[in-house]
Design a protein around this motif. Structure first.
Motif, PDB file in Angstrom:
ATOM      1  N   THR B 383       0.844  -1.192   0.000  1.00  0.00           N
ATOM      2  CA  THR B 383       0.000   0.000   0.000  1.00  0.00           C
ATOM      3  C   THR B 383       0.876   1.238   0.000  1.00  0.00           C
ATOM      4  O   THR B 383       0.707   2.160  -0.787  1.00  0.00           O
ATOM      5  CB  THR B 383      -0.889   0.053   1.259  1.00  0.00           C
ATOM      6  OG1 THR B 383      -1.399  -1.234   1.488  1.00  0.00           O
ATOM      7  CG2 THR B 383      -1.976   1.062   1.086  1.00  0.00           C
ATOM      8  N   ALA B 384       1.833   1.199   0.899  1.00  0.00           N
ATOM      9  CA  ALA B 384       2.726   2.336   1.013  1.00  0.00           C
ATOM     10  C   ALA B 384       3.438   2.568  -0.303  1.00  0.00           C
ATOM     11  O   ALA B 384       3.634   3.696  -0.735  1.00  0.00           O
ATOM     12  CB  ALA B 384       3.739   2.068   2.112  1.00  0.00           C
ATOM     13  N   LEU B 385       3.788   1.470  -0.924  1.00  0.00           N
ATOM     14  CA  LEU B 385       4.514   1.567  -2.179  1.00  0.00           C
ATOM     15  C   LEU B 385       3.680   2.312  -3.212  1.00  0.00           C
ATOM     16  O   LEU B 385       4.164   3.183  -3.912  1.00  0.00           O
ATOM     17  CB  LEU B 385       4.800   0.146  -2.662  1.00  0.00           C
ATOM     18  CG  LEU B 385       5.781  -0.001  -3.778  1.00  0.00           C
ATOM     19  CD1 LEU B 385       7.145   0.398  -3.276  1.00  0.00           C
ATOM     20  CD2 LEU B 385       5.799  -1.445  -4.241  1.00  0.00           C
ATOM     21  N   LEU B 420      -6.320   9.278   4.710  1.00  0.00           N
ATOM     22  CA  LEU B 420      -5.459  10.324   4.157  1.00  0.00           C
ATOM     23  C   LEU B 420      -4.457   9.789   3.151  1.00  0.00           C
ATOM     24  O   LEU B 420      -3.840  10.539   2.409  1.00  0.00           O
ATOM     25  CB  LEU B 420      -4.723  11.049   5.293  1.00  0.00           C
ATOM     26  CG  LEU B 420      -5.602  11.861   6.246  1.00  0.00           C
ATOM     27  CD1 LEU B 420      -4.746  12.720   7.151  1.00  0.00           C
ATOM     28  CD2 LEU B 420      -6.587  12.753   5.488  1.00  0.00           C
ATOM     29  N   ASP B 421      -4.290   8.454   3.115  1.00  0.00           N
ATOM     30  CA  ASP B 421      -3.361   7.864   2.150  1.00  0.00           C
ATOM     31  C   ASP B 421      -3.736   8.216   0.711  1.00  0.00           C
ATOM     32  O   ASP B 421      -2.896   8.204  -0.171  1.00  0.00           O
ATOM     33  CB  ASP B 421      -3.351   6.333   2.274  1.00  0.00           C
ATOM     34  CG  ASP B 421      -2.537   5.882   3.480  1.00  0.00           C
ATOM     35  OD1 ASP B 421      -1.813   6.719   4.035  1.00  0.00           O
ATOM     36  OD2 ASP B 421      -2.642   4.701   3.847  1.00  0.00           O
ATOM     37  N   VAL B 422      -5.024   8.506   0.495  1.00  0.00           N
ATOM     38  CA  VAL B 422      -5.443   8.745  -0.879  1.00  0.00           C
ATOM     39  C   VAL B 422      -5.108  10.164  -1.327  1.00  0.00           C
ATOM     40  O   VAL B 422      -5.183  10.478  -2.508  1.00  0.00           O
ATOM     41  CB  VAL B 422      -6.954   8.502  -1.096  1.00  0.00           C
ATOM     42  CG1 VAL B 422      -7.320   7.079  -0.725  1.00  0.00           C
ATOM     43  CG2 VAL B 422      -7.782   9.492  -0.309  1.00  0.00           C
ATOM     44  N   ARG B 459       2.026   8.445  12.555  1.00  0.00           N
ATOM     45  CA  ARG B 459       1.713   7.058  12.184  1.00  0.00           C
ATOM     46  C   ARG B 459       2.525   6.617  10.976  1.00  0.00           C
ATOM     47  O   ARG B 459       2.940   5.465  10.882  1.00  0.00           O
ATOM     48  CB  ARG B 459       0.216   6.890  11.957  1.00  0.00           C
ATOM     49  CG  ARG B 459      -0.525   6.645  13.305  1.00  0.00           C
ATOM     50  CD  ARG B 459      -1.923   6.160  13.115  1.00  0.00           C
ATOM     51  NE  ARG B 459      -2.737   7.143  12.404  1.00  0.00           N
ATOM     52  CZ  ARG B 459      -3.331   6.914  11.245  1.00  0.00           C
ATOM     53  NH1 ARG B 459      -3.214   5.731  10.665  1.00  0.00           N
ATOM     54  NH2 ARG B 459      -4.054   7.848  10.670  1.00  0.00           N
ATOM     55  N   LEU B 460       2.733   7.534  10.024  1.00  0.00           N
ATOM     56  CA  LEU B 460       3.576   7.196   8.864  1.00  0.00           C
ATOM     57  C   LEU B 460       4.974   6.799   9.335  1.00  0.00           C
ATOM     58  O   LEU B 460       5.546   5.801   8.879  1.00  0.00           O
ATOM     59  CB  LEU B 460       3.685   8.391   7.908  1.00  0.00           C
ATOM     60  CG  LEU B 460       2.509   8.671   6.989  1.00  0.00           C
ATOM     61  CD1 LEU B 460       2.777   9.960   6.205  1.00  0.00           C
ATOM     62  CD2 LEU B 460       2.293   7.520   6.010  1.00  0.00           C
ATOM     63  N   VAL B 461       5.514   7.592  10.242  1.00  0.00           N
ATOM     64  CA  VAL B 461       6.860   7.311  10.737  1.00  0.00           C
ATOM     65  C   VAL B 461       6.881   5.955  11.439  1.00  0.00           C
ATOM     66  O   VAL B 461       7.760   5.127  11.205  1.00  0.00           O
ATOM     67  CB  VAL B 461       7.322   8.437  11.687  1.00  0.00           C
ATOM     68  CG1 VAL B 461       8.627   8.062  12.365  1.00  0.00           C
ATOM     69  CG2 VAL B 461       7.474   9.743  10.915  1.00  0.00           C
ATOM     70  N   ALA B 462       5.866   5.728  12.283  1.00  0.00           N
ATOM     71  CA  ALA B 462       5.833   4.463  13.016  1.00  0.00           C
ATOM     72  C   ALA B 462       5.721   3.287  12.056  1.00  0.00           C
ATOM     73  O   ALA B 462       6.431   2.285  12.182  1.00  0.00           O
ATOM     74  CB  ALA B 462       4.660   4.475  13.991  1.00  0.00           C
ATOM     75  N   ARG B 463       4.834   3.439  11.061  1.00  0.00           N
ATOM     76  CA  ARG B 463       4.661   2.357  10.090  1.00  0.00           C
ATOM     77  C   ARG B 463       5.956   2.127   9.321  1.00  0.00           C
ATOM     78  O   ARG B 463       6.354   0.996   9.067  1.00  0.00           O
ATOM     79  CB  ARG B 463       3.533   2.700   9.105  1.00  0.00           C
ATOM     80  CG  ARG B 463       2.145   2.332   9.602  1.00  0.00           C
ATOM     81  CD  ARG B 463       1.076   3.144   8.892  1.00  0.00           C
ATOM     82  NE  ARG B 463       0.918   2.774   7.490  1.00  0.00           N
ATOM     83  CZ  ARG B 463       0.220   3.502   6.605  1.00  0.00           C
ATOM     84  NH1 ARG B 463      -0.350   4.614   6.978  1.00  0.00           N
ATOM     85  NH2 ARG B 463       0.112   3.106   5.356  1.00  0.00           N
ATOM     86  N   LEU B 490       7.189   5.265   2.915  1.00  0.00           N
ATOM     87  CA  LEU B 490       6.363   5.810   3.994  1.00  0.00           C
ATOM     88  C   LEU B 490       7.106   6.931   4.714  1.00  0.00           C
ATOM     89  O   LEU B 490       6.537   7.988   5.010  1.00  0.00           O
ATOM     90  CB  LEU B 490       6.007   4.710   5.000  1.00  0.00           C
ATOM     91  CG  LEU B 490       4.897   3.751   4.590  1.00  0.00           C
ATOM     92  CD1 LEU B 490       4.821   2.577   5.551  1.00  0.00           C
ATOM     93  CD2 LEU B 490       3.559   4.482   4.559  1.00  0.00           C
ATOM     94  N   LEU B 491       8.385   6.701   4.979  1.00  0.00           N
ATOM     95  CA  LEU B 491       9.174   7.725   5.654  1.00  0.00           C
ATOM     96  C   LEU B 491       9.316   8.961   4.774  1.00  0.00           C
ATOM     97  O   LEU B 491       9.247  10.094   5.236  1.00  0.00           O
ATOM     98  CB  LEU B 491      10.553   7.165   6.030  1.00  0.00           C
ATOM     99  CG  LEU B 491      10.520   6.036   7.074  1.00  0.00           C
ATOM    100  CD1 LEU B 491      11.898   5.455   7.288  1.00  0.00           C
ATOM    101  CD2 LEU B 491       9.954   6.550   8.396  1.00  0.00           C
ATOM    102  N   ARG B 492       9.493   8.708   3.493  1.00  0.00           N
ATOM    103  CA  ARG B 492       9.590   9.827   2.558  1.00  0.00           C
ATOM    104  C   ARG B 492       8.305  10.646   2.561  1.00  0.00           C
ATOM    105  O   ARG B 492       8.318  11.867   2.495  1.00  0.00           O
ATOM    106  CB  ARG B 492       9.829   9.310   1.135  1.00  0.00           C
ATOM    107  CG  ARG B 492      11.272   9.033   0.812  1.00  0.00           C
ATOM    108  CD  ARG B 492      12.010  10.327   0.517  1.00  0.00           C
ATOM    109  NE  ARG B 492      11.391  11.057  -0.591  1.00  0.00           N
ATOM    110  CZ  ARG B 492      11.809  10.985  -1.854  1.00  0.00           C
ATOM    111  NH1 ARG B 492      12.858  10.266  -2.140  1.00  0.00           N
ATOM    112  NH2 ARG B 492      11.209  11.650  -2.802  1.00  0.00           N
TER     113      ARG B 492
END
Lengths: 188, 833
Positions: B383-385, B420-422, B459-463, B490-492
């Motif tokens: 998903t992150a990808l 918010l990922d979208v 959460r992005l950082v944690a993931r 995700l970190l980016r």
């Protein structure tokens, strides 16, 4: 010279293209067309070229013989196809019924024998199909007519759709629905 | 139409769209609204098995009133027939030649568009004079008969050729192209596709798109030249669109995604490039990228799966040809060659052994593509990808529009967005920056939006960090790479959303480092004290750079970027030993380096003095071309490794023996060993305390130093060694093995093959593995092909040709099973490692 004949003595089928509400007149024209189709069929059966018994061939041949391939308006062509496929259906179904009751037909029949057999070889019961088509015509005349064009007229989807002034996609959808409906009807 | 039937029809089509029986039942139940008879009817319609061909006409017959003659052409026999017309073989008496005449007999109901299309073909083609387009000779019409005459191509279609190459039944004509899979086949295939591309380019220049490029429409003449035919559904952009929009024409297998309505892109000349790419694919593998029995099935595959790489279907396909092919069949027109001439030029570059311009997809691009196909991401990382890929490579077109909306409304929109990922990171970042710019957020929506963004970033950082930790535990390289990249993205994204945040993702290149552990053991696998140094091997010169000391064995956790290295081991009583190691990105490798005691190392070796190797610029496509490389001195085996020598190694180490080793009679002890993989050759060499020569070393040994090197081969004009004068075909390995017994020679049997330095058969007997990693030259520089190795020289099974330039350098895959009866090796050793 009779009024319904062309200069070369053959019936003038352009009259077929004129819409008439008079049932007697219509019946007479169809009868003429049927006679003509039988003649063409007889000629085809004898000719060396005519080795495949197909409605497509017969209809195309009728078109060339009757109208010499002269350019015609699309309405004329559509009307011709409507008339000729309905006539074809009657001839073939009659022929089939007659054969089943062992009655002899005094017209030249080899061609229609072949044609009927070619349908039967492929598992088509013409009489049952005719009845199912009549039932379909009550529910959805256009769909029944579309089947007429495809099956008795040997037209492709695009050609049949064009005659009905619908898109090729609608034609294809109609075809899948019609085939399923007719089959379930014939299975009843 | 009755209302009841209208409902039946609608429900029938709706139910057919779904495959789940329960869902179907729900649809028809709803449509019938309690009408039991109607329900029964619909159920029967949906379950009835419509026999194929029910109510369908038989295949169209040839026209009943076939004209015997059209124009001056006498029709003789039917070559082919289809819905677009019938093709006749005909004679043109005035010129006494055979021609092909395409005839369309218009019946009632023949749509005028079809007739137009028919004449459009001849009109389109008559504009095009090209050696690889079937020329139109004349056209005309008589009554209902429309016709045009074309040159008769004496040969057959590419479709037939493919059939013949696949299986040839008795009585079938001989194929017109060389045997499938041979080097000559690949050359022929590249040439004919280049010619077809050239022809299409001319058509495209006249704004004519063929739209039906497929093997049936590519004709081969007796010389194997290709001619593009059948422009029957070509669209001439000048004459306008004639087919109904929405009508799918062309054969499904070769249709571009946009043509198959899979991708919503307008159809332009790049559809032909796609189709030609599919033809190339089929020629390279004898399979189609998307196969199926119905066009629906084929379209589904085009829609849901990426084309399998060519090398997956046939791993012998040259890498550059694969790159060209895969580029041409990119799903998006923009990713393909943008003109047929670009594709043609790359194919010609391949034929001329020059570097092609198109680059194979990078790892990142492949991952993005992979993510693109996986519409439903399977894992968190995936998903992150996808999100990340959108973020980095997508367009932030929303930005401008969003500025016009009030900040408060934008905050409310954000709060209303479930996931918010979208949203693009640009939109989130701008919003957040605007909230902050508005001062300390006090108003309700602003405060809540600020909190939500903060929470999202955290959460992005944690993931991302969790993802990196999870990835480190994964064993499989590809999964690990995917997971790591996903986490990194995700970190980016976290950084992108919060521009003020500290850089969390670090340097991405660190992610891809490989990790190695090194132990050094003796013959009994007991640890040996040793010091270890490592040298990067320059893929261009094929020579190692200055080594770096790593420390004493055992070592672990050594992080290296991908590439080829030489590990130099120094141990008391063993001297200096060199081991090659090729590392993939992120690979983890535990290396156990075995030392075997050897007396008198240089026995049977010749010293090749240091020298400058001069390579021609138009030489083979390696990093050496056009370069002068200073090669240090080294030892090289005078002879190829023999059967007896290799047997000794197998007995001593229990290394797996190559096929047929036990069937080689003692009389053949001094024949060169073959059927060894690259890994086998390295294992043997290091056991002997040696290594494999690099490409540059082999070239220096063969040609000598200086700007005027000796020609290759140096033996006799037109011949070398024991290479063959004629082909002997063999279908089985057993048969090839018998040929090997007869044709391979003892390693020092031919004094003519000896160089002044005393090295035998560099250019004959068997071709030889080198240590060097495959490379191709490119516009942007040199590209490394880590899975390939250069193979040098020629073998006994090669045809003896006049080698004026050195073509005997092959880029060959090194898989564990890659072995050949004409491939051997010899060893080298550094004088000063």
């Amino acid at each position: 010279m009779p009024e319904n004949s062309s200069p070369d003595g053959r019936p003038d089928f352009s009259r077929l293209f004129k819409h008439t509400d008079d049932p007697a007149e219509r019946a007479r024209l169809f009868e003429q067309l049927a006679t003509e189709l039988r003649c063409i069929a007889a000629a085809l059966a004898k000719s060396q070229v005519g080795h495949t018994m197909q409605p497509t061939a017969l209809v195309n041949e009728a078109w060339i013989r009757l109208f010499g391939g002269r350019p015609r308006s699309w309405e004329d062509q559509a009307h011709f196809l409507r008339s000729v496929t309905v006539t074809m259906r009657h001839i073939l179904v009659d022929h089939c019924k007659r054969k089943r009751t062992q009655k002899r037909d005094d017209t030249k029949t080899e061609y229609f024998d072949e044609l009927v057999q070619s349908f039967e070889r492929r598992g088509h019961d013409l009489v049952a199909l005719d009845e199912a088509l009549d039932a379909l015509a009550v529910e959805h005349p256009q769909m029944a007519y579309y089947v007429n064009l495809r099956f008795f007229g040997g037209r492709t989807n695009d050609e049949a759709a064009r005659v009905l002034s619908i898109s090729g996609r609608s034609g294809a959808r109609m075809w899948s629905c019609a085939r399923a409906w007719l089959l379930q009807r014939m299975a009843q | 139409m009755s209302d009841r039937f209208r409902r039946i029809e609608a429900a029938f089509h709706a139910a057919r769209e779904v495959t789940d029986p329960a869902e179907r039942e729900r649809i028809i139940q709803a449509a019938c609204a309690g009408d039991e008879a109607m329900l029964a009817e619909l159920r029967a319609m949906l379950t009835v098995d419509v026999p194929t061909g029910f109510l369908e006409p038989e295949p169209p017959p040839p026209p009943q009133q076939a004209p015997q003659q059209v124009g001056e052409f006498e029709l003789e026999s039917i070559l082919a027939s289809g819905p677009g017309g019938v093709v006749w073989i005909a004679r043109q008496p005035s010129l006494d030649r055979k021609v092909a005449v395409k005839v369309l007999t218009a019946g009632p109901g023949t749509p005028p568009a079809q007739i137009d299309r028919f004449h459009r073909e001849s009109r389109a083609v008559s504009l095009l004079t090209h050696p690889h387009i079937v020329p139109v000779l004349a056209e005309g019409q008589a009554g209902v008969t429309h016709w045009f005459a074309m040159q008769f191509v004496d040969g057959h279609s590419l479709a037939r050729e493919i059939e013949l190459q696949r299986t040839r039944k008795p009585g079938d004509p001989a194929p017109l192209l060389p045997a499938f899979g041979s080097g000559a086949w690949f050359a022929a295939v590249a040439r004919l596709c280049a010619d077809a591309a050239d022809a299409l380019h001319l058509a495209h220049g006249h704004r004519i798109v063929h739209r039906d490029v497929k093997p049936h429409n590519l004709l081969l003449d007796q010389q194997g030249n290709v001619l593009v035919g059948d422009f029957g559904i070509a669209r001439d952009q000048r004459f306008g669109e004639l087919t109904d929009t929405g009508v799918i024409i062309g054969t499904a297998y070769y249709m571009s995604p946009e043509q198959a309505h899979v991708a919503s892109a307008p159809i332009d000349h790049r559809t032909d490039i796609y189709s030609l790419g599919v033809v190339l694919y089929e020629l390279l593998t004898l399979t189609r990228p998307f196969d199926g029995t119905t066009s629906q099935e084929v379209f589904d595959k085009i829609r849901h799966t990426p084309p399998p790489p060519v090398s997956q279907r046939n791993r012998h396909v040259p890498r550059d040809l694969e790159t060209i092919c895969m580029a041409a069949i990119s799903r998006l027109p923009g990713a393909r060659y943008q003109s047929a001439v670009e594709m043609r030029d790359d194919l010609r570059r391949f034929l001329e052994h020059r570097a092609i311009l198109r680059q194979p997809p990078t790892m990142g691009a492949r991952l993005r593509q992979w993510a693109h196909w996986r519409r439903r991401p399977l894992t968190l990382a995936a998903t992150a990808l996808v999100v990340g890929a959108l973020t980095i490579f997508g367009h932030n077109t929303v930005l401008a529009a969003e500025r016009h909306t009030s900040l408060e409304k934008r905050c409310r929109d954000l709060l209303a967005t479930e996931n918010l990922d979208v949203m693009s990171d640009g939109a989130l970042a701008t919003l957040w920056a605007d909230i902050r710019a508005a001062g300390e957020p006090t108003e309700e929506p602003l405060r809540r939006a600020d909190a939500r963004l903060r929470d999202y970033r955290d959460r992005l950082v944690a993931r991302g960090q969790q993802g990196l930790a999870d990835a480190a535990k994964m064993d499989d390289t590809t999964t690990r790479l995917t997971a790591k990249l996903g986490a990194w993205l995700l970190l980016r994204r976290a950084e992108a959303v919060d521009p003020g945040a500290p850089k969390l993702s670090g340097d991405s290149s660190q992610l891809f480092l490989a990790t190695i552990a090194v132990t050094v053991v003796d013959d009994d696998r007991q640890p040996v004290p040793a010091t270890i140094a490592i040298a990067v091997v320059d893929p261009m010169t094929t020579l190692p750079r200055a080594p770096t000391a790593l420390g004493s064995a055992p070592l672990s956790g050594v992080r290296l970027s991908d590439g080829l290295y030489r590990i130099i081991v120094h141990a008391e009583g063993y001297g200096d030993r060199e081991f090659p190691v090729a590392l993939d990105p992120m690979e983890r490798r535990d290396l156990e380096l075995r030392l075997h005691r050897v007396d008198d190392l240089p026995a049977g070796m010749k010293l090749i003095p240091a020298g400058d190797l001069y390579m021609e610029a138009n030489g083979p496509p390696t990093g050496l071309a056009g370069k002068v490389v200073a090669v240090p001195s080294f030892w090289l085996d005078a002879c190829e490794v023999t059967v007896a020598e290799y047997r000794e190694f197998v007995r001593a180490t229990n290394h797996p023996a190559p096929p047929f080793l036990d069937q080689i009679p003692a009389t053949h002890d001094r024949r060169p060993i073959t059927q060894v993989t690259w890994e086998d050759a390295v294992a043997y060499a290091t056991w002997r305390g040696k290594r494999l020569p690099t490409l540059a070393e082999w070239m220096l040994a063969a040609r000598g130093p200086g700007p005027a090197p000796r020609a290759l081969p140096w033996t006799k004009a037109g011949f070398f060694g024991n290479c063959r004068k004629a082909y002997r075909t063999s279908s089985t390995q057993e048969q090839l093995f018998r040929f090997w017994l007869e044709d391979a020679a003892d390693v020092d049997a031919d004094p003519d093959s000896c160089t002044p330095e005393g090295v035998f058969e560099l250019f004959g007997n068997v071709d030889e593995w080198s240590e060097s990693v495959g490379t191709t030259r490119d516009k942007g520089g040199l590209r490394v092909q880590p899975q390939n190795r250069f193979v040098v020289g020629e073998g006994w099974s090669a045809l003896s040709r006049d080698f004026t330039t050195l073509t005997a350098i092959i880029n060959t895959p090194t898989g564990p099973t890659y072995r050949q009866l004409s491939r051997g090796f010899r060893c080298a050793r550094s004088t000063t490692p």
